[in-house]
Design an enzyme around this catalytic site. Structure first.
Site, mmCIF file in Angstrom:
data_model
loop_
_atom_site.group_PDB
_atom_site.id
_atom_site.type_symbol
_atom_site.label_atom_id
_atom_site.label_comp_id
_atom_site.label_asym_id
_atom_site.label_seq_id
_atom_site.Cartn_x
_atom_site.Cartn_y
_atom_site.Cartn_z
ATOM 1 N N HIS A 165 0.793 -1.232 0.000
ATOM 2 C CA HIS A 165 0.000 0.000 0.000
ATOM 3 C C HIS A 165 0.823 1.277 0.000
ATOM 4 O O HIS A 165 0.248 2.362 0.104
ATOM 5 C CB HIS A 165 -0.927 0.034 1.217
ATOM 6 C CG HIS A 165 -2.124 -0.836 1.074
ATOM 7 N ND1 HIS A 165 -3.287 -0.394 0.499
ATOM 8 C CD2 HIS A 165 -2.324 -2.127 1.389
ATOM 9 C CE1 HIS A 165 -4.174 -1.380 0.496
ATOM 10 N NE2 HIS A 165 -3.603 -2.448 1.032
ATOM 11 N N LYS A 170 -8.577 14.311 4.058
ATOM 12 C CA LYS A 170 -7.761 13.098 4.100
ATOM 13 C C LYS A 170 -6.856 13.225 5.307
ATOM 14 O O LYS A 170 -6.827 14.284 5.947
ATOM 15 C CB LYS A 170 -6.942 12.952 2.816
ATOM 16 C CG LYS A 170 -6.193 14.254 2.422
ATOM 17 C CD LYS A 170 -5.448 14.129 1.102
ATOM 18 C CE LYS A 170 -6.343 14.155 -0.108
ATOM 19 N NZ LYS A 170 -6.227 12.947 -0.928
ATOM 20 N N ARG A 171 -6.127 12.147 5.682
ATOM 21 C CA ARG A 171 -5.185 12.277 6.770
ATOM 22 C C ARG A 171 -4.219 13.432 6.503
ATOM 23 O O ARG A 171 -3.873 13.709 5.351
ATOM 24 C CB ARG A 171 -4.396 10.969 6.947
ATOM 25 C CG ARG A 171 -5.220 9.836 7.516
ATOM 26 C CD ARG A 171 -5.794 10.154 8.875
ATOM 27 N NE ARG A 171 -4.764 10.252 9.879
ATOM 28 C CZ ARG A 171 -4.462 9.306 10.750
ATOM 29 N NH1 ARG A 171 -5.143 8.168 10.770
ATOM 30 N NH2 ARG A 171 -3.494 9.488 11.639
ATOM 31 N N LYS A 202 0.908 14.466 1.383
ATOM 32 C CA LYS A 202 -0.381 14.828 0.773
ATOM 33 C C LYS A 202 -0.472 16.336 0.498
ATOM 34 O O LYS A 202 -1.365 16.817 -0.166
ATOM 35 C CB LYS A 202 -1.529 14.365 1.663
ATOM 36 C CG LYS A 202 -1.663 12.832 1.732
ATOM 37 C CD LYS A 202 -2.769 12.428 2.676
ATOM 38 C CE LYS A 202 -2.926 10.911 2.842
ATOM 39 N NZ LYS A 202 -3.673 10.274 1.747
ATOM 40 N N THR A 213 -8.220 6.929 -2.572
ATOM 41 C CA THR A 213 -9.580 6.489 -2.859
ATOM 42 C C THR A 213 -10.556 7.638 -2.644
ATOM 43 O O THR A 213 -11.650 7.627 -3.197
ATOM 44 C CB THR A 213 -9.994 5.303 -1.950
ATOM 45 O OG1 THR A 213 -9.694 5.645 -0.584
ATOM 46 C CG2 THR A 213 -9.265 4.037 -2.346
ATOM 47 N N LYS A 250 -14.202 8.790 -4.672
ATOM 48 C CA LYS A 250 -15.509 9.155 -4.101
ATOM 49 C C LYS A 250 -15.958 10.501 -4.640
ATOM 50 O O LYS A 250 -17.126 10.691 -5.006
ATOM 51 C CB LYS A 250 -15.425 9.223 -2.569
ATOM 52 C CG LYS A 250 -15.047 7.915 -1.902
ATOM 53 C CD LYS A 250 -14.654 8.138 -0.437
ATOM 54 C CE LYS A 250 -13.840 6.974 0.085
ATOM 55 N NZ LYS A 250 -13.097 7.300 1.337
HETATM 56 C C1 LIG Z 1 -11.792 7.557 1.582
HETATM 57 C C2 LIG Z 1 -11.321 7.869 2.921
HETATM 58 C C3 LIG Z 1 -9.956 8.051 3.163
HETATM 59 C C4 LIG Z 1 -8.913 7.980 2.083
HETATM 60 O O1 LIG Z 1 -8.744 9.250 1.524
HETATM 61 P P1 LIG Z 1 -7.495 9.632 0.598
HETATM 62 O O2 LIG Z 1 -7.879 10.952 0.048
HETATM 63 O O3 LIG Z 1 -7.443 8.570 -0.464
HETATM 64 O O4 LIG Z 1 -6.311 9.668 1.459
HETATM 65 C C5 LIG Z 1 -9.546 8.354 4.450
HETATM 66 N N1 LIG Z 1 -10.432 8.479 5.447
HETATM 67 C C6 LIG Z 1 -11.756 8.319 5.250
HETATM 68 C C7 LIG Z 1 -12.683 8.495 6.397
HETATM 69 C C8 LIG Z 1 -12.244 8.011 3.985
HETATM 70 O O5 LIG Z 1 -13.566 7.855 3.809
#
Ligand SMILES: *Cc1c(COP(=O)(O)O)cnc(C)c1O
Length: 852
Positions: free
Chosen positions: A376, A566-567, A572, A674, A678
């Site tokens: 990952h 995101k985190r 990032k 991911t 979304k």
């Molecule tokens: C989808 C999702 C992530 C992943 O987000 P990235 O932008 O791909 O880092 C992290 N936390 C939550 C709660 C999510 O729904």
């Protein structure tokens, strides 16, 4: 006296053909009332709100359980091959709404509740999120389970039942504050405890060789301190297909309630303390995303998960087929979600050899043809290494097996590349530093029959970089499986308005065949359709604004919703976003606002509690937001909002209302992402680098519907040698002004003038942001934020220009949703199944006639 009740139980299990439970509103309403009034014993007071949710969950759970039994029976009777997904994290979010959607109960439930004056949507929000994960990796596991059930694949998830999940984040004076997430406090209606399947897990002790009486030396792992693993099962419903799969989560339990010796010696507290120590194993989720800290409890968690899960699988096998493992490899696969469950490899070897008497060669054949590994991350700091000493004292037998695997592997390497000792040192599982360490990724690759990355670029970089030696040795092992997200939660459920427009336009087939969204493309040219599309986005934005207003933030629905959630991590690059925000602010102050597009910038995410830089970035975002939101010169032109406690449920409100999706990681650092998928599904347009799955998103939607900027992964590598951020700043007037605002303390000093309690509250030492400034100006900044500033700002100009033409923007938005079909986990899971698992689809037995 003893035998009779057992006979009764046997008789109970032979009860035949209970009628299926009703899913009409009358049956649901009567069950609901019964659960609330009798089972829970409530009376309908305001203070009992939680039980309104609980009774509803139990009502739905009954319907899940009958399908669950029908699914188990179908799997058991067919003797089908199965896959076991091993993951330290499952970020499930809420279950009720998802179960209601997948069982197609939404309308009847809403009607049933209406009779009692209750609203389904309101009750669903009373459920706490199951936050048993950090971010992308854990959410992926949850999306995978949804798709496996929807595709009717016999896949069982194995994980840990953390008492405390991901911490709750609040913001105090701009700083992140962590609060424990006691998600089980009120009980969890979605789990069923199964002590009858408990397992015993060994820790510590030593190994010894014993003669088994027939002249064979056997190895025994003795003097161990054992802990019990008790499973809790969570039902995972497929989409309207009668299938309910299982997520089995293990909880640690002490074996002796207390040490009798100590108890008798009057040391009651000491005896109980021991019990607590054992149960600490599953007490709390480690809140580090993409970094490992080498803590012993974490290693205990990892081994606890894999040992319990493998013993569970083997016990079931022996129960059904006896101690004959000739067909075991044919019928079982184990998918490792990152290296966290890599101990499954030596543990499976151990169980097969030490418990079931197989020879090394037989055990290795089974292990190396059943285990598959998903990588990952490319970040070196995220690659797990465990000190040999730690494994040796905690898991002595496991360390022996790891060494034996390594010895045999290095002999193979020596045979293939004689005299290349450098290569042997490079490829060894053991890193021979001052502190010897076990490289878990190498162990995982060596024993797995499949190694996959999670996006095309990521897999290519693995093959050419991190795992190059291994891909030269075993090119056939490496393959790509681009991530996805489940369209049930991330479109059908979270965006009911858009889902309904899509269904009226192209039918409902898209929910299980997302490629059908392609048919929306032709409607992008339909003015009426565009207007409806826009109205839905506006309505969704209003919903998000209602959340903001709790935090005292106001913005218009016609402003551009620019979102990065995101985190919080340096790779990032939330900092790049902040630099752009400051640049916009600077333009407003300078009056450079011709054709201005009002923006509402939303940033959200948690920082690992020990990650100081990430926490400082949160503080900076909040300070910048406070200054901008309180500057009368800015007004509605720019709003900045840090959304606290980002999680699954927050994302379900955010992604339907975003216009612009920020995916701005340093190229070559984000394995897939991911969140990007979304947003795309919900009609947001991406501004992004050529990183992770962004590349494939752009391929699908085509360049004119994507805002591309920044260095490529290759350029990032090449630029490193001569990267000079200070020269770039000196040569860019806009960037100079941005840096000046940062460095002059504009966002951290007391504003001269009238006393303002809000601004005063963010006042801090003028040097507080120096670590950020230093990292930006550092020629060795690994994230190269300054390198991409100009290109990012230019791309943001193109964004604003596109947004000013609402017809054009809406067209782009529709085309993004229309092109998002590839990013369903149904597609991802089909690929895992075709290339790795090779499972048959097994439909569940119907609920009619299931003996309960
Ligand atoms: C989808 C999702 C992530 C992943 O987000 P990235 O932008 O791909 O880092 C992290 N936390 C939550 C709660 C999510 O729904």
């Amino acid at each position: 006296m003893v035998a009779e009740p057992i006979d009764n139980i046997m008789g109970l299990s032979k009860l035949t053909k209970l009628p299926a439970l009703g899913i009409d509103k009358e049956s649901l309403a009567s069950d609901y009332k019964r659960y609330f009034s009798y089972f829970l014993g409530r009376e309908g007071r305001e203070s009992e709100k939680h039980y309104l949710y609980f009774a509803l969950a139990l009502t739905i759970r009954d319907r899940l359980i009958e399908r669950w039994k029908g699914t188990k029976r179908a799997y058991d009777e067919s003797g089908c091959p199965r896959s076991h997904y091993l993951s330290m994290e499952y970020l499930l979010g809420r279950c009720l709404g998802n179960a209601a959607l997948n069982l197609n109960l939404e309308n009847e439930l809403a009607a049933a509740l209406q009779a009692y004056g209750l609203k389904l949507e309101e009750l669903t929000t009373l459920e706490p999120d199951a936050g048993l994960g950090n971010g992308g990796l854990g959410r992926l596991a949850a999306c995978f389970l949804d798709s496996c059930a929807t595709l009717q694949l016999p896949v069982i998830g194995y994980g840990l039942r953390y008492e405390y999940g991901m911490f709750r984040q609040t913001i105090n004076n701009g700083y992140q504050v962590e609060e424990p997430d006691n998600w089980l406090r009120e009980g969890n209606p979605w789990e069923i405890k199964r002590p009858e399947y408990k397992q015993r897990i060994k820790f510590g002790g030593r190994t010894e060789y014993v003669d088994d009486g027939s002249g064979n030396w056997r190895i025994r792992w003795v003097d161990t301190k054992d802990v019990l693993a008790v499973p809790y099962d969570i039902p995972i419903p497929g989409y309207r297909n009668g299938t309910v799969n299982t997520l089995r989560l293990w909880k640690a339990k002490a074996i002796h309630v207390f040490d009798l010796g100590k108890f008798n010696a009057g040391e009651y507290p000491e005896a109980v303390a021991e019990e607590n120590a054992a149960e600490n194993i599953t007490m709390v989720l480690y809140p580090n995303d993409a970094t490992e800290h080498g803590k012993e409890t974490r290693l205990r968690q990892q081994y606890f998960l894999v040992s319990a899960s493998l013993q569970d699988v083997l016990h079931d096998w022996v129960h059904r087929y006896g101690e004959n493992f000739t067909k075991f490899a044919e019928k079982n696969r184990f998918q490792l979600n990152d290296t966290h469950p890599t101990c499954a490899i030596p543990e499976l070897m151990r169980l097969l050899m030490d418990v079931y008497n197989l020879k090394w060669e037989e055990a290795w054949k089974i292990t190396s043809s059943t285990v598959a590994y998903t990588n990952h991350t490319l970040l070196p700091e995220a690659l797990e290494r465990w000190p040999v000493n730690m494994i040796g004292s905690l898991l002595p037998r496991i360390l022996e097996i790891i060494y034996e695997i390594n010895t045999r592997f290095l002999a193979e390497v020596a045979q293939r590349w004689p005299h290349d000792t450098d290569r042997q040192i490079r490829m060894s599982i053991i890193q021979e530093d001052e502190i010897k360490q076990v490289r878990m990724a190498y162990l995982a690759i060596i024993a797995s029959f499949s190694v996959n990355g999670v996006a095309a670029l990521h897999t290519r970089l693995l093959e050419q970089g991190l795992f190059r030696d291994f891909s030269e040795f075993w090119p056939h092992k490496f393959n790509n499986k681009t991530n996805g997200v489940t369209p049930r939660r991330w479109l059908a459920k979270c965006n009911p308005r858009l889902a309904s427009l899509i269904t009226t336009t192209i039918g409902e087939g898209w929910v299980t065949d997302l490629s059908q969204l392609r048919r929306l493309a032709s409607y992008a040219d339909d003015k009426k359709f565009r207007a409806r599309w826009r109205d839905i986005k506006q309505a969704n934005k209003k919903q998000l604004l209602a959340v903001f207003s709790h935090h005292g933030i106001q913005a218009g629905t016609d402003s551009l919703f620019d979102v990065q959630v995101k985190r919080i991590h340096e790779y990032k690059r939330q900092l790049l976003n902040v630099l752009h925000i400051i640049h916009l602010y600077d333009r407003i102050i300078r009056g450079d606002i011709a054709n201005w597009v009002p923006r509402c910038v939303v940033i959200g995410g948690k920082a690992a509690p020990g990650y100081q830089m990430a926490k400082l970035i949160i503080k900076l975002i909040n300070n910048v937001a406070t200054v901008i939101n309180h500057d009368p010169k800015v007004g509605d032109a720019l709003k900045v909002f840090f959304l606290p406690n980002y999680g699954v449920s927050a994302m379900e409100i955010i992604c339907p209302s975003a216009d612009l999706s920020e995916q701005i990681s340093t190229a070559g650092k984000e394995a897939s992402g991911t969140g990007n998928m979304k947003f795309m599904m919900n009609g947001a347009i991406t501004i992004g680098t050529l990183d992770g799955a962004n590349i494939e998103i752009r391929e699908e939607v085509s360049d004119e519907n994507f805002f591309l900027f920044g260095l490529t992964a290759k350029e990032v590598q090449e630029t490193r040698h001569h990267y000079d951020p200070n020269a770039i700043i000196a040569g860019d007037e806009d960037l100079q002004r941005v840096m000046h605002l940062l460095e002059s303390g504009h966002f951290n000093q007391f504003q001269p003038g009238a006393f303002n309690p809000v601004l005063d509250s963010i006042r801090v030492d003028s040097r507080i942001f120096n670590p950020i400034i230093d990292s930006l100006r550092n020629p060795r900044d690994p994230w190269m934020v300054i390198a991409d500033f100009r290109s990012y700002v230019n791309a943001q100009r193109r964004v604003a220009e596109a947004y000013r033409d609402q017809e054009r923007w809406t067209r782009m938005s529709i085309l993004n949703t229309a092109a998002s079909g590839k990013f369903s986990t149904d597609r991802t899971i089909k690929e895992y199944n075709t290339d790795i698992w090779r499972l048959d689809q097994v439909p569940a037995y119907s609920t009619e006639g299931i003996s309960m």
